[in-house]
Design a protein around this motif. Structure first.
Motif, PDB file in Angstrom:
ATOM      1  N   ASP A  69      21.992  30.406  28.016  1.00  0.00           N
ATOM      2  CA  ASP A  69      21.684  31.840  27.914  1.00  0.00           C
ATOM      3  C   ASP A  69      22.589  32.699  28.780  1.00  0.00           C
ATOM      4  O   ASP A  69      22.141  33.544  29.543  1.00  0.00           O
ATOM      5  N   TRP A  70      23.912  32.481  28.602  1.00  0.00           N
ATOM      6  CA  TRP A  70      24.875  33.304  29.327  1.00  0.00           C
ATOM      7  C   TRP A  70      24.894  34.728  28.786  1.00  0.00           C
ATOM      8  O   TRP A  70      25.093  35.674  29.523  1.00  0.00           O
ATOM      9  N   HIS A  71      24.764  34.887  27.485  1.00  0.00           N
ATOM     10  CA  HIS A  71      24.769  36.208  26.843  1.00  0.00           C
ATOM     11  C   HIS A  71      26.017  37.003  27.214  1.00  0.00           C
ATOM     12  O   HIS A  71      25.941  38.176  27.614  1.00  0.00           O
ATOM     13  N   LEU A  72      27.180  36.357  27.078  1.00  0.00           N
ATOM     14  CA  LEU A  72      28.433  37.048  27.329  1.00  0.00           C
ATOM     15  C   LEU A  72      28.546  38.271  26.422  1.00  0.00           C
ATOM     16  O   LEU A  72      28.275  38.192  25.226  1.00  0.00           O
ATOM     17  N   GLY A  73      28.939  39.385  26.999  1.00  0.00           N
ATOM     18  CA  GLY A  73      29.051  40.625  26.235  1.00  0.00           C
ATOM     19  C   GLY A  73      27.808  41.485  26.274  1.00  0.00           C
ATOM     20  O   GLY A  73      27.776  42.557  25.667  1.00  0.00           O
ATOM     21  N   GLN A  74      26.776  41.058  27.007  1.00  0.00           N
ATOM     22  CA  GLN A  74      25.545  41.832  27.048  1.00  0.00           C
ATOM     23  C   GLN A  74      25.740  43.152  27.793  1.00  0.00           C
ATOM     24  O   GLN A  74      26.542  43.242  28.729  1.00  0.00           O
ATOM     25  N   THR A  75      25.045  44.180  27.358  1.00  0.00           N
ATOM     26  CA  THR A  75      24.991  45.432  28.101  1.00  0.00           C
ATOM     27  C   THR A  75      23.558  45.649  28.571  1.00  0.00           C
ATOM     28  O   THR A  75      22.599  45.284  27.880  1.00  0.00           O
ATOM     29  N   LEU A  76      23.428  46.215  29.764  1.00  0.00           N
ATOM     30  CA  LEU A  76      22.117  46.582  30.292  1.00  0.00           C
ATOM     31  C   LEU A  76      21.976  48.080  30.105  1.00  0.00           C
ATOM     32  O   LEU A  76      22.578  48.861  30.841  1.00  0.00           O
ATOM     33  N   HIS A  77      21.210  48.458  29.081  1.00  0.00           N
ATOM     34  CA  HIS A  77      21.162  49.836  28.644  1.00  0.00           C
ATOM     35  C   HIS A  77      22.600  50.276  28.329  1.00  0.00           C
ATOM     36  O   HIS A  77      23.235  49.684  27.486  1.00  0.00           O
ATOM     37  N   GLN A  78      23.178  51.239  29.020  1.00  0.00           N
ATOM     38  CA  GLN A  78      24.526  51.670  28.615  1.00  0.00           C
ATOM     39  C   GLN A  78      25.641  50.996  29.402  1.00  0.00           C
ATOM     40  O   GLN A  78      26.819  51.316  29.195  1.00  0.00           O
ATOM     41  N   PHE A  79      25.332  50.054  30.275  1.00  0.00           N
ATOM     42  CA  PHE A  79      26.344  49.466  31.152  1.00  0.00           C
ATOM     43  C   PHE A  79      26.750  48.068  30.691  1.00  0.00           C
ATOM     44  O   PHE A  79      25.899  47.197  30.490  1.00  0.00           O
ATOM     45  N   GLU A  80      28.082  47.863  30.516  1.00  0.00           N
ATOM     46  CA  GLU A  80      28.556  46.523  30.177  1.00  0.00           C
ATOM     47  C   GLU A  80      28.636  45.691  31.465  1.00  0.00           C
ATOM     48  O   GLU A  80      28.774  46.222  32.555  1.00  0.00           O
ATOM     49  N   ARG A  81      28.575  44.347  31.319  1.00  0.00           N
ATOM     50  CA  ARG A  81      28.337  43.484  32.475  1.00  0.00           C
ATOM     51  C   ARG A  81      29.413  42.414  32.657  1.00  0.00           C
ATOM     52  O   ARG A  81      29.136  41.343  33.205  1.00  0.00           O
ATOM     53  N   SER A  82      30.629  42.697  32.204  1.00  0.00           N
ATOM     54  CA  SER A  82      31.679  41.688  32.317  1.00  0.00           C
ATOM     55  C   SER A  82      31.948  41.310  33.767  1.00  0.00           C
ATOM     56  O   SER A  82      32.275  40.162  34.068  1.00  0.00           O
ATOM     57  N   HIS A  83      31.815  42.273  34.683  1.00  0.00           N
ATOM     58  CA  HIS A  83      32.025  41.974  36.112  1.00  0.00           C
ATOM     59  C   HIS A  83      31.088  40.871  36.584  1.00  0.00           C
ATOM     60  O   HIS A  83      31.501  39.947  37.296  1.00  0.00           O
ATOM     61  N   GLU A  84      29.829  40.937  36.170  1.00  0.00           N
ATOM     62  CA  GLU A  84      28.850  39.932  36.584  1.00  0.00           C
ATOM     63  C   GLU A  84      29.127  38.577  35.944  1.00  0.00           C
ATOM     64  O   GLU A  84      28.968  37.530  36.577  1.00  0.00           O
ATOM     65  N   HIS A  85      29.547  38.597  34.688  1.00  0.00           N
ATOM     66  CA  HIS A  85      29.858  37.326  34.033  1.00  0.00           C
ATOM     67  C   HIS A  85      31.104  36.688  34.633  1.00  0.00           C
ATOM     68  O   HIS A  85      31.164  35.457  34.771  1.00  0.00           O
ATOM     69  N   VAL A  86      32.086  37.492  34.995  1.00  0.00           N
ATOM     70  CA  VAL A  86      33.271  36.951  35.665  1.00  0.00           C
ATOM     71  C   VAL A  86      32.863  36.272  36.971  1.00  0.00           C
ATOM     72  O   VAL A  86      33.320  35.164  37.288  1.00  0.00           O
ATOM     73  N   TYR A 107      13.614  24.331  30.835  1.00  0.00           N
ATOM     74  CA  TYR A 107      14.535  25.437  30.651  1.00  0.00           C
ATOM     75  C   TYR A 107      15.205  25.704  31.994  1.00  0.00           C
ATOM     76  O   TYR A 107      14.516  25.844  33.011  1.00  0.00           O
ATOM     77  N   CYS A 108      16.523  25.799  31.994  1.00  0.00           N
ATOM     78  CA  CYS A 108      17.201  26.145  33.242  1.00  0.00           C
ATOM     79  C   CYS A 108      17.130  27.641  33.494  1.00  0.00           C
ATOM     80  O   CYS A 108      17.264  28.092  34.636  1.00  0.00           O
ATOM     81  N   GLY A 109      16.908  28.430  32.438  1.00  0.00           N
ATOM     82  CA  GLY A 109      16.870  29.881  32.568  1.00  0.00           C
ATOM     83  C   GLY A 109      18.256  30.490  32.468  1.00  0.00           C
ATOM     84  O   GLY A 109      19.274  29.803  32.458  1.00  0.00           O
ATOM     85  N   SER A 110      18.306  31.814  32.398  1.00  0.00           N
ATOM     86  CA  SER A 110      19.574  32.534  32.295  1.00  0.00           C
ATOM     87  C   SER A 110      20.190  32.689  33.685  1.00  0.00           C
ATOM     88  O   SER A 110      19.474  32.750  34.689  1.00  0.00           O
ATOM     89  N   PRO A 111      21.522  32.764  33.768  1.00  0.00           N
ATOM     90  CA  PRO A 111      22.161  32.922  35.080  1.00  0.00           C
ATOM     91  C   PRO A 111      22.121  34.346  35.599  1.00  0.00           C
ATOM     92  O   PRO A 111      22.348  34.575  36.794  1.00  0.00           O
ATOM     93  N   LEU A 112      21.857  35.324  34.717  1.00  0.00           N
ATOM     94  CA  LEU A 112      21.756  36.726  35.114  1.00  0.00           C
ATOM     95  C   LEU A 112      20.409  37.277  34.668  1.00  0.00           C
ATOM     96  O   LEU A 112      19.871  36.845  33.647  1.00  0.00           O
ATOM     97  N   PRO A 113      19.858  38.250  35.396  1.00  0.00           N
ATOM     98  CA  PRO A 113      18.683  38.955  34.866  1.00  0.00           C
ATOM     99  C   PRO A 113      19.120  39.830  33.707  1.00  0.00           C
ATOM    100  O   PRO A 113      19.986  40.691  33.859  1.00  0.00           O
ATOM    101  N   LEU A 114      18.545  39.617  32.547  1.00  0.00           N
ATOM    102  CA  LEU A 114      18.987  40.308  31.338  1.00  0.00           C
ATOM    103  C   LEU A 114      18.161  41.548  31.040  1.00  0.00           C
ATOM    104  O   LEU A 114      18.427  42.256  30.071  1.00  0.00           O
ATOM    105  N   SER A 115      17.154  41.818  31.858  1.00  0.00           N
ATOM    106  CA  SER A 115      16.375  43.039  31.763  1.00  0.00           C
ATOM    107  C   SER A 115      15.710  43.250  33.113  1.00  0.00           C
ATOM    108  O   SER A 115      15.698  42.362  33.969  1.00  0.00           O
TER     109      SER A 115
END
Length: 422
Positions: free
Chosen positions: A8-25, A243-251
């Motif tokens: 559950d990496w969800h690469l390309g996810q946005t949190l509301h209007q903010f993209e999160r590539s910095h966090e995935h990097v 489940y290992c869970g997602s590496p980032l909080p997605l909400s």
């Protein structure tokens, strides 16, 4: 062997209007360091690699750059990836010939040969550093109705097909494995008893059922690496089914989740140990106030927060600023609420993602009786407005607000008898 289970990496996810590539990097850089430091033998990625079925070129570049670097830094690394319900099976499998050069196995969907599911394709040998097979991985992607074998006469053909497919792949695995070789299973599904993140997980409901039984996984399977649920958790209190869970909080509902990966040590056919490794959070998510409060109380809390952040992050890059959810309890409309919140945060190192409004008198306290079709047809725009206001705030709209609505309704821009867009 040592396995690392993530999902559950969800690469390309946005949190509301903010993209999160910095966090995935940041996460992927940390994961590379962890694979190397922990001398991991097999990386298991249990689905939802991307956030949607048509990922951006940037998201795809992130994945393939990571896989290339992982193989360079850990030359013996086995990599197994399955598709989740957010992924496009075909898109995930498209670079298979090139990924094979990295010893990366991707299973996006089942494939049929002469009408029968190709079971061998779902079975991946995991090799030790000497090149010998030390374990077998049953790599089961998110299964859609077309992916499973047909079971005639079954009450629920989809569920029966899932169960049959799991049994068939297990039979092939048992026939192929040698003494001392462990069986590992991967799946992207919702298991019975699993706790769901309602704000960021798509419900999987196919064939009238939402959750699968833990009995789906035979006791002969040493470890089950699951994806889909973002909260790290065991199924049936069994640390080898999890489940290992997602590496980032997605909400914002996932602020307090223990985001992590799982290290699993195999000793022959059994699990010798399981260890959770927390993922550092590159960007904080904040909810202020902790519980919904009045507008004045919320603004006071924001002033205190803004001061604290200005002291803690005086020169930090914007990509590292916390995301903020403001929680306000209203007992009447506040048209200028966003402007007041933005003014309180002006120039401070924080990103306003969402203003959550709740109401002092909820709908349950002011529920109106159901109307018949004839009664609904008799209601005019003003009637709807009054009922909506009462439903939301528990009282009739003030006279000045009702007057403004009627003035808008009668304005030349509004066709006669039609409700205004506002």
């Amino acid at each position: 062997m040592r396995l690392l289970h993530t999902s559950d990496w969800h690469l390309g996810q946005t949190l509301h209007q903010f993209e999160r590539s910095h966090e995935h990097v940041a996460f992927l850089a940390w994961l590379l360091d962890t694979l190397e430091a922990e001398a991991v033998d097999a990386l298991l990625i249990a689905g939802d690699v991307f956030d949607n079925a048509n990922p951006s070129s940037q998201s795809q570049t992130q994945l393939y750059r990571f896989l290339t670097e992982a193989r360079r830094r850990v030359p013996w690394l086995n990599i197994v990836i399955i598709a989740g319900n957010h992924d496009s099976p075909g898109r995930l499998e498209a670079p298979l010939p090139f990924l094979a050069l990295l010893d990366a196995h991707v299973v996006g969907q089942t494939v049929r040969t002469a009408g029968e599911v190709d079971l061998v394709r779902l079975l991946v040998p995991l090799k030790g550093r000497g090149g010998e097979v030390e374990a077998w991985c049953m790599a089961m992607p998110f299964l859609r109705p077309a992916d499973v074998p047909r079971v005639e006469g079954a009450e629920d053909a989809y569920l029966a097909g899932i169960e049959l497919l799991h049994r068939q792949v297990l039979d092939v695995a048992l026939a192929r494995r040698q003494p001392g070789q462990a069986l590992v299973a991967m799946g992207h599904c919702h298991m019975t008893g699993g706790e769901v993140s309602v704000e960021s997980e798509r419900r999987i409901v196919v064939g009238g059922a939402e959750a699968l039984s833990a009995s789906l996984f035979d006791p002969a399977i040493a470890y089950v690496a699951l994806g889909h649920l973002h909260l790290a958790q065991c199924i049936g209190m069994d640390p080898t089914r999890r489940y290992c869970g997602s590496p980032l909080p997605l909400s914002f509902s996932e602020i307090h989740y223990p985001h992590q990966v799982v290290l699993v040590d195999l000793d022959g056919e059994s699990v010798a140990g399981v260890r959770d490794v927390r993922v550092p959070r590159a960007v904080d998510l904040l909810r202020v106030p902790a519980r919904p409060a009045s507008v004045d109380e919320a603004l006071a809390a924001l002033e205190a927060l803004a001061l604290a952040l200005a002291l803690a992050l005086p020169d930090g890059p914007e990509a590292g600023w916390p995301y903020l959810q403001v929680r306000v309890r209203l007992d009447q409309p506040e048209p200028g609420l966003r402007a007041r919140v933005e003014a309180a945060l002006a120039g401070k190192p924080v990103r306003l993602a969402r203003i959550e409004t709740t109401y002092a008198r909820g709908a349950d306290e002011t529920a109106a009786p159901a109307l018949s079709v004839d009664e609904l047809e008799a209601l005019g725009p003003a009637d709807f407005f009054q009922r909506l206001y009462a439903h939301r705030f528990g009282d009739a709209p003030p006279a000045e607000l009702m007057g403004a609505f009627n003035e808008l309704l009668a304005s030349p821009a509004s066709p006669a008898g039609a409700a205004p867009d506002a």
